[in-house]
Design an enzyme around this catalytic site. Structure first.
Site, PDB file in Angstrom:
ATOM      1  CB  SER A  41      -0.926   0.005   1.218  1.00  0.00           C
ATOM      2  OG  SER A  41      -0.201  -0.259   2.400  1.00  0.00           O
ATOM      3  CE  LYS A 107       0.014  -8.455   3.820  1.00  0.00           C
ATOM      4  NZ  LYS A 107      -0.480  -8.121   2.478  1.00  0.00           N
ATOM      5  CD  GLU A 176      -7.347  -5.645   1.361  1.00  0.00           C
ATOM      6  OE1 GLU A 176      -6.218  -6.167   1.403  1.00  0.00           O
ATOM      7  OE2 GLU A 176      -7.541  -4.486   0.946  1.00  0.00           O
TER       8      GLU A 176
HETATM    9  O1  KIV Z   1      -0.427  -3.423   1.630  1.00  0.00           O
HETATM   10  C1  KIV Z   1      -1.089  -3.384   2.676  1.00  0.00           C
HETATM   11  O2  KIV Z   1      -1.125  -2.378   3.403  1.00  0.00           O
HETATM   12  C2  KIV Z   1      -1.838  -4.577   3.041  1.00  0.00           C
HETATM   13  C3  KIV Z   1      -2.855  -4.439   4.118  1.00  0.00           C
HETATM   14  C4  KIV Z   1      -4.008  -3.687   3.592  1.00  0.00           C
HETATM   15  C5  KIV Z   1      -3.263  -5.734   4.670  1.00  0.00           C
HETATM   16  O3  KIV Z   1      -1.650  -5.598   2.474  1.00  0.00           O
END
Ligand code: KIV
Length: 252
Positions: A41, A107, A176
């Protein structure tokens, strides 16, 4: 590393927020947050891209290094950007680079479709957080950010995804924008904690983009966020005060 499974068993909620730089990571860490995510993000709320599909691995490494310098107690998780985990070997290579940059876990977005990548990462000894439901890296194919789990078949797919990532070795899974009832069902069905974003209060923990929480990206706030601060207004106020004082020849 905290035992997040035990936290789930004890019914202790897990807290997670994003950070992409040293001061924010340090402030969140000092506040006692459990998990700090260097999310992709960053592409939207820091780099000004329209979505996360332009974020590169080099950008993620740069921001992970900065955030890592500010973290002492939280678990630092770094996002694997789009196209950096197309195959298991590439996924392990990317995960190792993020760990070398200071991440303690990584992740990626995907469930059953990405079991080979997840297994390769966990077999390499790297702590892994899964991410299912609405997948921002697929927003262009999806045509927008849409609630997941509205139909029976979508709910079943999500449940199968959750079981698949747990079996592949994930220590937790982000849900999400999943329908709250479906998120609850998933939370009850697996032993690893679910960390929700826009997925209701029954998840084992919650994650938000910090810019949304503190009102630092005022041009768009997701519907499910109630900001706790209006930092953008403070920045504007301070900047205007500085401009006014400087222009009028006042003391800064
Ligand atoms: O990129 C991000 O901030 C995320 C969150 C929204 C879980 O993957």
């Amino acid at each position: 590393m905290k035992d997040f499974r035990q936290m789930k068993q004890r019914g202790e909620k897990i807290t997670a927020l994003t950070a992409y730089d040293y001061p924010t990571a340090r402030l969140l860490d000092e506040s006692g947050i459990d998990i700090i995510l260097v999310g992709d993000s960053v592409g939207m709320v820091v780099l000004g891209y329209q979505d996360t599909t332009r974020v590169t691995l080099e950008e993620m490494l740069h921001h992970t290094r900065a955030a890592a310098r500010g973290v002492k107690q939280a678990l630092l998780v770094a996002d694997m950007p789009i196209h950096s985990y197309n195959a298991p070997e590439q996924a392990v290579e990317t995960a190792k680079r993020l760990v070398d940059a200071g991440a303690q876990a990584v992740k990626l977005e995907g469930g059953a479709s990405h079991v080979a990548q997840i297994e390769a990462i966990t077999e390499a000894g790297i702590t892994f957080m899964a991410h299912i439901g609405m997948l921002p890296q697929s927003v262009r194919e999806e045509g927008g950010y849409r609630v997941k789990g509205r139909t029976q078949s979508e709910a079943e797919t999500l449940l199968a995804d959750a079981h698949a990532v747990e079996k592949a070795g994930a220590f937790s899974v982000v849900l999400e924008i999943v329908l709250a009832d479906v998120a609850k069902q998933i939370t009850n069905a697996i032993d690893i904690p679910t960390i929700g974003i826009g997925s209701g209060e029954h998840c084992d923990g919650q994650i938000l983009v910090t810019h949304d929480l503190i009102g630092l990206f005022p041009w768009f706030t997701p519907k499910f966020v109630s900001p706790e601060a209006r930092v953008s207004e403070e920045i504007r106020r301070a900047a205007r005060a500085f401009i006014e004082k400087t222009r009028s020849g006042g003391k800064i």
